[in-house]
Design a protein around this motif. Structure first.
Motif, PDB file in Angstrom:
ATOM      1  N   ASP A   1       0.826  -1.216   0.000  1.00  0.00           N
ATOM      2  CA  ASP A   1       0.000   0.000   0.000  1.00  0.00           C
ATOM      3  C   ASP A   1       0.859   1.263   0.000  1.00  0.00           C
ATOM      4  OD1 ASP A   1      -2.368  -1.500   0.084  1.00  0.00           O
ATOM      5  OD2 ASP A   1      -2.258  -1.659   2.269  1.00  0.00           O
ATOM      6  N   ASN A   2       2.041   1.195  -0.615  1.00  0.00           N
ATOM      7  CA  ASN A   2       2.923   2.362  -0.672  1.00  0.00           C
ATOM      8  C   ASN A   2       3.427   2.512  -2.108  1.00  0.00           C
ATOM      9  OD1 ASN A   2       5.263   4.131  -0.471  1.00  0.00           O
ATOM     10  ND2 ASN A   2       5.151   3.839   1.752  1.00  0.00           N
ATOM     11  N   SER A   3       2.696   3.294  -2.902  1.00  0.00           N
ATOM     12  CA  SER A   3       3.031   3.449  -4.322  1.00  0.00           C
ATOM     13  C   SER A   3       4.373   4.133  -4.525  1.00  0.00           C
ATOM     14  CB  SER A   3       1.928   4.244  -5.027  1.00  0.00           C
ATOM     15  OG  SER A   3       1.764   5.521  -4.420  1.00  0.00           O
ATOM     16  N   GLN A   4       4.754   5.012  -3.607  1.00  0.00           N
ATOM     17  CA  GLN A   4       6.034   5.715  -3.749  1.00  0.00           C
ATOM     18  C   GLN A   4       7.204   4.733  -3.687  1.00  0.00           C
ATOM     19  OE1 GLN A   4       6.663   8.779  -0.820  1.00  0.00           O
ATOM     20  NE2 GLN A   4       8.567   9.486  -1.756  1.00  0.00           N
ATOM     21  N   ASN A   5       7.150   3.794  -2.742  1.00  0.00           N
ATOM     22  CA  ASN A   5       8.217   2.802  -2.628  1.00  0.00           C
ATOM     23  C   ASN A   5       8.182   1.815  -3.794  1.00  0.00           C
ATOM     24  OD1 ASN A   5       9.031   4.033  -0.300  1.00  0.00           O
ATOM     25  ND2 ASN A   5       8.357   2.398   1.102  1.00  0.00           N
TER      26      ASN A   5
END
Length: 496
Positions: free
Chosen positions: A449-453
């Motif tokens: 749930d972390n699109s940046q990573n």
């Protein structure tokens, strides 16, 4: 011709020799008390007679302590003392009536005083060790499941029975040395039965209120840890630590800074055993272990960089390395517990320190051949065959745990350039599948749930900073949809 011995008399349904005045009669009474029905019907007068023999025989021990030349005359007295203790010990087995009767005669005080004298005797006789053991067994039996007796034993025995005496001459019989002063208490005595029985007394007598007194006598608490370290098969030191010490965060916090590295490893191993036991931590355990978590995390944050000294010291300090590893091991197990995880995820400086330490030892291991290199080994009691890989594996595991469903920590790892660092450790892990496992686990938790990573890892692959085979190894592949790179999972999330 000697007068015939009077026949045994029946007192309150119990066959006992009358009068009780010699060793043979005491042995007969000891045998009688092996049966429950005889214990339950014994009159109080029997115990007064036994006590009278014990007091009379103890005078010889007192004299031998004052005058070493009298030691050679102790044999008969020690035999009588031993049989008195055996008799009283047997009488107390599962019989509160006898426990109360014997206690009310002040037998406990006489027994403790006598045991304290045993520690001062300059004698190497097996008979002394036997009397010593039987006296401790008696104290343990009279206190068993009897709060009033426990209170009296505590008053008489603590702390003197467990204190380190300045001089103790009770040498084991197998030594060929001349008796000299030794720094022994009952808890670190060379005879393991004496250690076990004195530990039994301490366990039986301790309660929540008396733990406060133990905090004021930390050397005794430390001796318990040493006793378990030397005799891990002994039940009583184990129970004292797991059932009492670990339920007192105040005692653990006071004691921990005073422990040496070996003692810390012993305590931390038992803490791990408690957390990972088949019986989960109870509702009452959680607040206590949150206090332990504070101690372990703060100690790790403050001291974990001491492990870096191993890269330059020759030879390396195995004990210091193992103690540092155990701190990390405890944190890994604590963060695997959902009740403790939230507290440690926000512990100040913990995540930053773990990433910083991982980076330093990773670079050190690549640039030099030292303990952090793939071939670096440390031999220690914990049988650590490769401390570098083990340490790095658990650093990465801890990062993964701290980032579990926690976006703030996921982002923090990104900000600290921790993701490329973690992936780079997978490149050198062919000989260590556990390291690869924890890299996979950490990347999963970092990207959930972390699109940046996710975008960061996809771009790393596009730029050649992370090759496709590496990503496949950790369970991912990059797929291009139009102008957008998408990081896709290729396997189920591994369990921590």
């Amino acid at each position: 011709m000697a007068a015939p011995r009077p026949p045994p008399a029946r007192l309150s349904g119990v066959m006992v020799p009358a009068p009780i005045q010699d060793l043979e009669a005491l042995r007969a009474l000891t045998a009688l008390f092996k049966e429950q029905r005889n214990r339950e019907t014994a009159p109080r007068t029997i115990f007064q007679r036994v006590l009278d023999i014990l007091k009379k025989s103890s005078h010889a021990v007192e004299l031998a302590c004052r005058d070493p030349s009298q030691v050679e005359n102790l044999a008969s007295s020690l035999q009588l003392i031993t049989e008195c203790f055996r008799c009283l010990r047997n009488a107390c087995i599962e019989c509160s009536v006898n426990q109360n009767s014997i206690r009310n005669l002040d037998t406990i005080g006489v027994a403790v005083d006598l045991i304290l004298l045993f520690r001062e005797l300059r004698v190497e006789q097996e008979s002394l060790l036997t009397a010593f053991r039987c006296g401790l067994q008696f104290l343990g039996n009279i206190a068993s499941r009897n709060e009033d007796s426990q209170s009296i034993v505590w008053v008489h025995a603590f702390p003197e029975l467990f204190f380190l005496r300045s001089k103790c001459y009770c040498l084991p019989i197998w030594t060929d040395e001349r008796p000299e002063a030794h720094h022994w208490s009952c808890l670190n005595h060379p005879d393991k039965k004496i250690v076990a029985y004195s530990s039994m007394i301490l366990f039986t007598s301790l309660n929540h209120e008396r733990m406060k007194e133990l905090e004021e006598n930390l050397n005794i608490a430390i001796d318990v840890i040493d006793a378990y370290q030397k005799h891990p098969e002994s039940e009583w030191p184990f129970l004292i630590i797991t059932d009492l010490f670990l339920k007192s965060p105040e005692l653990v916090q006071a004691m921990f800074p005073k422990l040496n590295n070996q003692e810390r490893v012993t305590l931390l191993d038992l803490m791990i055993a408690k957390i990972t036991s088949d019986e989960p931590l109870t509702k009452d355990d959680i607040p206590v272990f949150l206090r332990h978590a504070e101690l372990i995390a703060s100690t790790f944050v403050d001291q974990c960089k001491t492990v870096l000294k191993l890269a330059s010291e020759e030879p390396p300090d195995d004990e210091e390395a193992l103690a540092t590893i155990r701190l990390l091991d405890v944190l890994c197990e604590m963060t695997a517990n959902t009740e403790l995880l939230g507290y440690l995820q926000v512990f100040p400086g913990l995540l930053e320190r773990v990433i910083d330490l991982l980076r330093v030892i990773h670079v050190a291991g690549k640039e030099t051949t030292d303990i952090f290199s793939n071939c670096g080994c440390v031999r220690a009691e914990g049988d650590i065959s490769n401390v570098a890989d083990g340490f790095k594996s658990h650093l990465i595991r801890l990062i993964g745990n701290l980032c579990y469903k926690n976006k703030d920590n996921q982002d923090k790892v990104n900000e600290l350039d921790g993701i490329p660092l973690i992936l780079d450790n997978c490149n050198i892990s062919d000989s260590n599948p556990f390291l690869t496992q924890w890299v996979i686990y950490a990347i999963r938790n970092l990207t959930e749930d972390n699109s940046q990573n996710q975008d960061l890892i996809a771009k790393m692959e596009e730029q050649g900073l992370a090759d496709a085979s590496l990503l496949k190894k950790v369970g991912f592949e990059v797929e291009k949809k139009g102008e957008k790179l998408i990081l896709k999972s290729t396997r189920d999330t591994p369990k921590p």
